[in-house]
Design a protein around this motif. Structure first.
Motif, PDB file in Angstrom:
ATOM      1  N   GLN A  52       0.828  -1.195   0.000  1.00 30.22           N
ATOM      2  CA  GLN A  52       0.000   0.000   0.000  1.00 30.22           C
ATOM      3  C   GLN A  52       0.864   1.247   0.000  1.00 30.22           C
ATOM      4  OE1 GLN A  52      -2.355  -0.247   3.569  1.00 30.22           O
ATOM      5  NE2 GLN A  52      -0.828   0.796   4.806  1.00 30.22           N
ATOM      6  N   ASN A  53       0.260   2.327  -0.474  1.00 32.90           N
ATOM      7  CA  ASN A  53       0.875   3.638  -0.356  1.00 32.90           C
ATOM      8  C   ASN A  53      -0.228   4.645  -0.083  1.00 32.90           C
ATOM      9  OD1 ASN A  53      -0.289   3.901  -2.871  1.00 32.90           O
ATOM     10  ND2 ASN A  53       1.478   4.816  -3.825  1.00 32.90           N
ATOM     11  N   VAL A  54       0.155   5.870   0.228  1.00 34.95           N
ATOM     12  CA  VAL A  54      -0.798   6.882   0.641  1.00 34.95           C
ATOM     13  C   VAL A  54      -0.625   8.123  -0.231  1.00 34.95           C
ATOM     14  CG1 VAL A  54      -1.518   8.353   2.570  1.00 34.95           C
ATOM     15  CG2 VAL A  54      -0.732   6.023   3.015  1.00 34.95           C
ATOM     16  N   LEU A  55      -1.739   8.710  -0.631  1.00 40.00           N
ATOM     17  CA  LEU A  55      -1.705   9.980  -1.348  1.00 40.00           C
ATOM     18  C   LEU A  55      -1.353  11.077  -0.354  1.00 40.00           C
ATOM     19  CD1 LEU A  55      -2.253  11.685  -3.906  1.00 40.00           C
ATOM     20  CD2 LEU A  55      -4.649  11.814  -3.155  1.00 40.00           C
ATOM     21  N   ILE A  56      -0.209  11.718  -0.550  1.00 43.48           N
ATOM     22  CA  ILE A  56       0.268  12.750   0.370  1.00 43.48           C
ATOM     23  C   ILE A  56      -0.263  14.119  -0.031  1.00 43.48           C
ATOM     24  CG2 ILE A  56       2.312  13.916   1.265  1.00 43.48           C
ATOM     25  CD1 ILE A  56       3.794  11.251   0.897  1.00 43.48           C
ATOM     26  N   ASP A  57      -0.216  14.431  -1.300  1.00 45.64           N
ATOM     27  CA  ASP A  57      -0.664  15.743  -1.767  1.00 45.64           C
ATOM     28  C   ASP A  57      -1.181  15.611  -3.196  1.00 45.64           C
ATOM     29  OD1 ASP A  57      -1.200  18.432  -1.789  1.00 45.64           O
ATOM     30  OD2 ASP A  57       0.838  19.050  -1.274  1.00 45.64           O
ATOM     31  N   LYS A  58      -2.159  16.417  -3.520  1.00 46.34           N
ATOM     32  CA  LYS A  58      -2.752  16.364  -4.848  1.00 46.34           C
ATOM     33  C   LYS A  58      -2.526  17.717  -5.528  1.00 46.34           C
ATOM     34  CE  LYS A  58      -6.974  14.766  -7.022  1.00 46.34           C
ATOM     35  NZ  LYS A  58      -6.389  13.621  -7.666  1.00 46.34           N
ATOM     36  N   PHE A  59      -1.771  17.674  -6.593  1.00 46.07           N
ATOM     37  CA  PHE A  59      -1.509  18.878  -7.378  1.00 46.07           C
ATOM     38  C   PHE A  59      -2.317  18.826  -8.664  1.00 46.07           C
ATOM     39  CE2 PHE A  59       2.359  18.365  -4.817  1.00 46.07           C
ATOM     40  CZ  PHE A  59       2.418  19.621  -4.230  1.00 46.07           C
ATOM     41  N   PHE A  65       2.666  10.610  -3.891  1.00 44.18           N
ATOM     42  CA  PHE A  65       2.360   9.445  -3.070  1.00 44.18           C
ATOM     43  C   PHE A  65       3.552   9.085  -2.198  1.00 44.18           C
ATOM     44  CE2 PHE A  65      -0.607   9.011  -6.569  1.00 44.18           C
ATOM     45  CZ  PHE A  65      -1.756   8.536  -5.943  1.00 44.18           C
ATOM     46  N   SER A  66       3.267   8.410  -1.095  1.00 44.74           N
ATOM     47  CA  SER A  66       4.339   7.848  -0.280  1.00 44.74           C
ATOM     48  C   SER A  66       4.944   6.655  -1.020  1.00 44.74           C
ATOM     49  CB  SER A  66       3.780   7.380   1.066  1.00 44.74           C
ATOM     50  OG  SER A  66       2.909   6.278   0.874  1.00 44.74           O
ATOM     51  N   ARG A  67       6.014   6.124  -0.486  1.00 42.93           N
ATOM     52  CA  ARG A  67       6.604   4.905  -1.061  1.00 42.93           C
ATOM     53  C   ARG A  67       5.698   3.716  -0.756  1.00 42.93           C
ATOM     54  NH1 ARG A  67      13.021   5.594   0.350  1.00 42.93           N
ATOM     55  NH2 ARG A  67      13.196   7.582  -0.732  1.00 42.93           N
ATOM     56  N   TRP A  68       5.786   2.722  -1.602  1.00 42.02           N
ATOM     57  CA  TRP A  68       5.030   1.493  -1.388  1.00 42.02           C
ATOM     58  C   TRP A  68       5.600   0.751  -0.193  1.00 42.02           C
ATOM     59  CZ3 TRP A  68       0.539   0.176  -3.543  1.00 42.02           C
ATOM     60  CH2 TRP A  68       0.146   0.856  -4.701  1.00 42.02           C
ATOM     61  N   LYS A  69       4.734   0.177   0.607  1.00 42.32           N
ATOM     62  CA  LYS A  69       5.161  -0.600   1.774  1.00 42.32           C
ATOM     63  C   LYS A  69       4.334  -1.883   1.841  1.00 42.32           C
ATOM     64  CE  LYS A  69       6.057  -0.369   6.609  1.00 42.32           C
ATOM     65  NZ  LYS A  69       6.988   0.222   7.453  1.00 42.32           N
ATOM     66  N   ARG A  70       5.009  -2.984   2.174  1.00 38.53           N
ATOM     67  CA  ARG A  70       4.331  -4.281   2.276  1.00 38.53           C
ATOM     68  C   ARG A  70       3.414  -4.284   3.506  1.00 38.53           C
ATOM     69  NH1 ARG A  70       4.418  -8.802  -0.128  1.00 38.53           N
ATOM     70  NH2 ARG A  70       6.245  -8.304  -1.341  1.00 38.53           N
ATOM     71  N   VAL A  71       2.216  -4.829   3.334  1.00 36.82           N
ATOM     72  CA  VAL A  71       1.250  -4.950   4.421  1.00 36.82           C
ATOM     73  C   VAL A  71       1.472  -6.312   5.087  1.00 36.82           C
ATOM     74  CG1 VAL A  71      -1.201  -5.059   5.001  1.00 36.82           C
ATOM     75  CG2 VAL A  71      -0.398  -3.499   3.213  1.00 36.82           C
ATOM     76  N   THR A  72       1.802  -6.318   6.372  1.00 27.76           N
ATOM     77  CA  THR A  72       2.101  -7.574   7.073  1.00 27.76           C
ATOM     78  C   THR A  72       1.027  -7.961   8.080  1.00 27.76           C
ATOM     79  OG1 THR A  72       3.397  -6.377   8.713  1.00 27.76           O
ATOM     80  CG2 THR A  72       4.589  -7.265   6.803  1.00 27.76           C
ATOM     81  N   CYS A  73       0.068  -7.089   8.307  1.00 25.83           N
ATOM     82  CA  CYS A  73      -1.039  -7.428   9.206  1.00 25.83           C
ATOM     83  C   CYS A  73      -2.266  -6.644   8.764  1.00 25.83           C
ATOM     84  CB  CYS A  73      -0.686  -7.141  10.664  1.00 25.83           C
ATOM     85  SG  CYS A  73      -0.329  -5.428  11.011  1.00 25.83           S
ATOM     86  N   GLY A  74      -3.420  -7.047   9.255  1.00 25.07           N
ATOM     87  CA  GLY A  74      -4.650  -6.345   8.957  1.00 25.07           C
ATOM     88  C   GLY A  74      -5.472  -7.010   7.868  1.00 25.07           C
ATOM     89  N   VAL A  75      -6.741  -6.609   7.816  1.00 26.45           N
ATOM     90  CA  VAL A  75      -7.664  -7.055   6.774  1.00 26.45           C
ATOM     91  C   VAL A  75      -8.277  -5.820   6.132  1.00 26.45           C
ATOM     92  CG1 VAL A  75      -8.174  -9.306   7.803  1.00 26.45           C
ATOM     93  CG2 VAL A  75      -9.532  -7.325   8.469  1.00 26.45           C
ATOM     94  N   LEU A  76      -8.734  -5.958   4.894  1.00 25.02           N
ATOM     95  CA  LEU A  76      -9.245  -4.823   4.138  1.00 25.02           C
ATOM     96  C   LEU A  76     -10.620  -4.384   4.640  1.00 25.02           C
ATOM     97  CD1 LEU A  76      -8.269  -6.047   0.578  1.00 25.02           C
ATOM     98  CD2 LEU A  76      -7.113  -4.312   1.945  1.00 25.02           C
ATOM     99  N   HIS A  77     -10.798  -3.090   4.826  1.00 25.22           N
ATOM    100  CA  HIS A  77     -12.074  -2.530   5.286  1.00 25.22           C
ATOM    101  C   HIS A  77     -13.178  -2.686   4.259  1.00 25.22           C
ATOM    102  CE1 HIS A  77     -10.706   0.063   8.739  1.00 25.22           C
ATOM    103  NE2 HIS A  77      -9.569  -0.354   8.227  1.00 25.22           N
ATOM    104  N   GLY A  78     -12.921  -2.253   3.055  1.00 22.58           N
ATOM    105  CA  GLY A  78     -13.957  -2.146   2.045  1.00 22.58           C
ATOM    106  C   GLY A  78     -14.272  -3.436   1.322  1.00 22.58           C
ATOM    107  N   SER A  79     -13.907  -4.537   1.891  1.00 23.09           N
ATOM    108  CA  SER A  79     -14.149  -5.821   1.232  1.00 23.09           C
ATOM    109  C   SER A  79     -15.233  -6.595   1.974  1.00 23.09           C
ATOM    110  CB  SER A  79     -12.859  -6.645   1.210  1.00 23.09           C
ATOM    111  OG  SER A  79     -12.513  -7.023   2.529  1.00 23.09           O
ATOM    112  N   ILE A  80     -15.720  -7.642   1.359  1.00 24.41           N
ATOM    113  CA  ILE A  80     -16.686  -8.519   2.029  1.00 24.41           C
ATOM    114  C   ILE A  80     -15.962  -9.423   3.016  1.00 24.41           C
ATOM    115  CG2 ILE A  80     -18.300 -10.430   1.655  1.00 24.41           C
ATOM    116  CD1 ILE A  80     -18.993  -9.050  -1.027  1.00 24.41           C
ATOM    117  N   MET A  81     -14.780  -9.888   2.646  1.00 22.66           N
ATOM    118  CA  MET A  81     -14.022 -10.810   3.498  1.00 22.66           C
ATOM    119  C   MET A  81     -13.444 -10.135   4.743  1.00 22.66           C
ATOM    120  SD  MET A  81     -13.761 -13.977   2.271  1.00 22.66           S
ATOM    121  CE  MET A  81     -12.204 -14.590   2.856  1.00 22.66           C
ATOM    122  N   GLY A  82     -13.059  -8.863   4.641  1.00 22.39           N
ATOM    123  CA  GLY A  82     -12.397  -8.178   5.748  1.00 22.39           C
ATOM    124  C   GLY A  82     -13.174  -8.226   7.051  1.00 22.39           C
TER     125      GLY A  82
END
Length: 125
Positions: A52-59, A65-82
């Motif tokens: 995942q990465n994060v939108l820091i500023d919109k021009f 965007f921030s740098r990409w980082k591996r997700v090692t914990c957590g479940v997705l909010h906007g999903s059915i499975m999460g």
């Protein structure tokens, strides 16, 4: 109140709860509940290898965007499975509460309700 009982409640709103799910513990719980084989492998593939990465500023011309980082914990909010996986992760919580307490889950909110003939009986043990 109609039965003239005192009612006590504990209201918990778990901050960043979905992000804190430990994948190893979740997989162990799934195996405990009998999920194995291809279905377990499918869920593990859903949990692994995400970045995942994060939108820091919109021009006007480009987005920063921030740098990409591996997700090692957590479940997705906007999903059915999460949410389903989150509930499996926390579903043993009622086993550590008083036997006469009622536990209610709603998403990442938890309410523990206890009734007693008097306020002294509402104390947690």
């Amino acid at each position: 109140m109609n039965n003239r009982l005192s009612v006590g409640g504990t209201f918990c709103d778990l901050e960043k709860a979905f992000e804190c799910v430990n994948h190893g513990i979740l997989v162990d719980k799934l195996q405990f509940y009998g999920i194995r084989g291809k279905f377990l492998a499918l869920i593990q593939s859903y949990l692994r290898g995400r970045n995942q990465n994060v939108l820091i500023d919109k021009f006007k011309v480009y987005d920063v965007f921030s740098r990409w980082k591996r997700v090692t914990c957590g479940v997705l909010h906007g999903s059915i499975m999460g949410p389903m996986l989150f509930f499996i992760y926390i579903n043993d919580f009622p086993m550590i509460t008083d036997s006469d307490s009622k536990v209610v889950f709603f998403a990442d909110n938890t309410i523990t309700i206890k009734t007693s003939p008097n306020q002294e009986g509402l104390k947690l043990h």
